[in-house]
Write an enzyme that holds these catalytic residues in place. Structure first.
Site, PDB file in Angstrom:
ATOM      1  N   THR B 202     -23.668 -23.046  27.287  1.00 53.69           N
ATOM      2  CA  THR B 202     -22.212 -23.063  27.279  1.00 53.69           C
ATOM      3  C   THR B 202     -21.726 -23.228  28.668  1.00 53.69           C
ATOM      4  O   THR B 202     -21.512 -22.264  29.387  1.00 53.69           O
ATOM      5  CB  THR B 202     -21.611 -21.750  26.844  1.00 53.69           C
ATOM      6  OG1 THR B 202     -22.122 -21.458  25.594  1.00 53.69           O
ATOM      7  CG2 THR B 202     -20.105 -21.871  26.760  1.00 53.69           C
ATOM      8  N   ASN B 408     -18.739  -8.421  25.743  1.00 53.10           N
ATOM      9  CA  ASN B 408     -18.592  -9.121  24.476  1.00 53.10           C
ATOM     10  C   ASN B 408     -18.039  -8.272  23.347  1.00 53.10           C
ATOM     11  O   ASN B 408     -17.636  -8.801  22.314  1.00 53.10           O
ATOM     12  CB  ASN B 408     -19.926  -9.758  24.082  1.00 53.10           C
ATOM     13  CG  ASN B 408     -20.201 -10.975  24.944  1.00 53.10           C
ATOM     14  OD1 ASN B 408     -19.477 -11.953  24.860  1.00 53.10           O
ATOM     15  ND2 ASN B 408     -21.201 -10.881  25.795  1.00 53.10           N
TER      16      ASN B 408
END
Lengths: 413, 413
Positions: B202, B408
């Site tokens: 990513t 996260n």
């Protein structure tokens, strides 16, 4: 027992279940401290389950790792898997990646149990769970076998405790079931909390019943129910070297479960519910877990739906969002896409706890407050619709928490 | 710059590198606050890089997710990938899983930049990074394009900052290189910290050079170097929807890198070192990362060694052990086995920082104190030998820490 045991909304309470916890007759259990985990400690780490009935039928399943633990190799290669009478299991040491010496130690333990119980070694299964790559103290275990046999009793509690590693909740259950041919009993003891992957799971599970089953029926029933339970859970996507499930049916109830009968269906459903609830418990007890998720994927192609379900269930981004109570469905979209390279543009649909958050591959207007409330519960359901019809896959998974990191960073497990 | 940039022992300092940081001529950069991340805030979140030279050659690579972000679709389908003159990139919103509306917004931004720079839209690439599934405020971005173009300058710092999301360290570098045909300059700006998988990562990376390259050479060089860098890193094994790498070569130095020449080899080696060091930086800046690992697998079969390397690099058990400074090689054995079902018994060898811990698939006697000291460093090397010869695979990976969970679980990223 059953009232408190079948707690997940994802497990149907089996028909014919009685609210009693009588144990299957003809089985005995023991759990003792042998010093595998910690020499001199009183922590239970060696267990034994025995069927006292000659002609007991059994079935077994193992994981499929390229690095198989010695006890798995020994049980698979030296046992007659349909006539297992006893299982000896230790926690604290996996006896995996231990080479020929590890095989010899597993055989030494198997032989010691066979001698003490006057069985043939091929009737004695061995199982281990714990740290990988450390030599098993087989001599110490073999020396403790007479004490282990001396401790045999009808209560499976000590045995269930002795096979635990990082488990924090009990994973054993016993119940009675009414079949048309008569009443039978089932009992199961299970362990598993980390190194849990949907390709089977790092776990041990031993099931006993006093029903009479044929060997092919036992095998088929175990195959079908393991695929719907321990093969459908993920704590951390890690495949173990040691997974073992053994079903023993000793027929002491006198009730025969005939092949193709309605009773076989009832028995199979009860075994299915039992293993699924144990599998959900493994996930709920997943190292550091606070919430559990269930992802259900529907669409075309068995391979496709299963790949997507595993990708979502194993995604650390989805798992941390589940831990945080964050309805971040973009991460689910990410996991779907990662599982299906080249499939863009993909017209997927995602619903979380019944709230549709994405449709036709894009954001769907939804009630954010209702969604936020829904993901704060103990169990969160994710439903994914892919193009096409005919296939479905389901996986139970735990969240990823600080505690998982703590358990796995600070201890050698 | 180069002295402080090439810091990993796993990246060779390229030949011909000069210790200067002159920028490639003919490129301009801008980074402004546009309110994508947070309306009204002064956080930079919109960036632009432009080549002022007509005839600039480019090459591009993207991830292969089944859920591709709109900017990836628009750049792939509407740009002439060998003649890109400008890249507009926003952080804070991935414009992924946003459907036809997302495509329209990406095109709107592309058109606005083309108009402002008097380019054709097919010369303007678009890139986005940030949260998935949220509509992109394309109108707001398009309205900010004149200000963005007005901010163009020769320093790439603001642009590099504007493409960051959870990144905590700079990932940009510029240096000069002496080729036999003359001196050229390279500059690169990169972002990436989470949702990083070895199947690409990513990340966004934009590379500019004032060397003159042919379109086929640019394409081949980018292909080869991406495969050895961004395709070989894992923070969390998660494949993004948005990965984009674009190389632009505008020839403004007058130095032609001829196909098949020694200069092409030198240039390729420098590009390789640049992208590898950026990839290692992504891993080092992996969300919450404290240590980075490098797993090198050798044996028979490209597919086998790569599968094993990815399994080790993505294993949360290996990652937490790396975080904890725990030389628990049993978890590496587990990850090897999980990657190769049916391969047991497997005669693998494992060395950690040069200390052989397993040989012939089993424990090897080793100096535990030396090993414990070795895994406490900032970079840990894991070498795995499988049976056979001829294939090798390498992956860089981060550890798994409390901080990864925090980032996260508590933020919507």
């Amino acid at each position: 027992m059953s009232e408190r045991f079948f707690t997940s909304r994802w497990v149907e309470r089996p028909a014919g279940l009685l609210d009693s916890r009588d144990l299957p007759a003809g089985f005995r259990y023991a759990g003792i401290a042998c010093g595998v985990k910690d020499p001199g400690s009183s922590v239970l780490d060696l267990g034994l389950v025995v069927s006292d009935v000659a002609g007991t039928i059994s079935a077994a399943r193992f994981c499929d790792s390229g690095v198989l633990a010695a006890p798995v190799v020994v049980t698979r290669e030296r046992c007659e898997l349909h006539t297992i009478r006893a299982v000896v299991a230790n926690s604290g040491n996996a006896n995996a990646a231990t080479g020929d010496a590890g095989i010899a130690e597993a055989e030494r333990v198997q032989q010691a149990v066979a001698t003490a119980l006057e069985l043939h070694p091929r009737e004695v299964a061995v199982a281990s769970t714990g740290v990988i790559g450390v030599p098993l103290p087989g001599e110490r275990i073999a020396a403790a076998i007479p004490a282990l046999v001396g401790a045999l009793e009808t209560d499976p509690g000590g045995f269930a405790h002795a096979i635990r590693t990082t488990d924090t909740i009990d994973k054993h259950a016993s119940f009675e079931l009414d079949l048309s041919a008569g009443r039978i009993r089932l009992s199961a003891q299970c362990k598993g909390a980390g190194m849990i992957s949907p390709r089977f799971a790092t776990m041990l599970c031993f099931v006993q019943t006093d029903a009479a089953l044929s060997a092919p029926a036992a095998d088929l029933l175990l195959e079908a129910t393991v695929r719907r339970s321990f093969d459908r859970v993920s704590v951390d996507g890690q495949l173990s070297t040691n997974d073992t499930v053994i079903l023993m049916a000793n027929g002491s109830s006198g009730v025969v479960v005939a092949a193709g009968s309605d009773d076989e269906k009832l028995f199979g459903d009860a075994l299915d519910a039992l293993l699924r609830q144990l599998a959900v418990r493994i996930v709920a007890d997943g190292e550091g877990a606070r919430r559990i998720g269930c992802v259900q994927v529907r669409g075309a192609g068995e391979d496709t739906v299963e790949r997507v379900a595993r990708s979502v269930a194993n995604s650390p981004l989805v798992k941390t969002a589940l831990f945080g109570g964050d309805p971040n469905w973009g991460r689910i979209a990410q996991a779907i896409g990662a599982a299906l390279p080249g499939a863009a543009p993909l017209r997927f649909e995602i619903a979380i706890e019944g709230v549709t958050v994405a449709r036709d591959g894009a954001t769907a207007t939804h009630d954010a407050a209702a969604l936020a409330a829904a993901v704060a519960g103990a169990e969160v359901l994710y439903e994914i619709e892919l193009p096409g019809h005919g296939a479905a896959a389901e996986i139970f998974f735990s969240d990823l928490s600080y505690e998982y990191v703590k358990i796995n960073a600070e201890y050698t497990t």
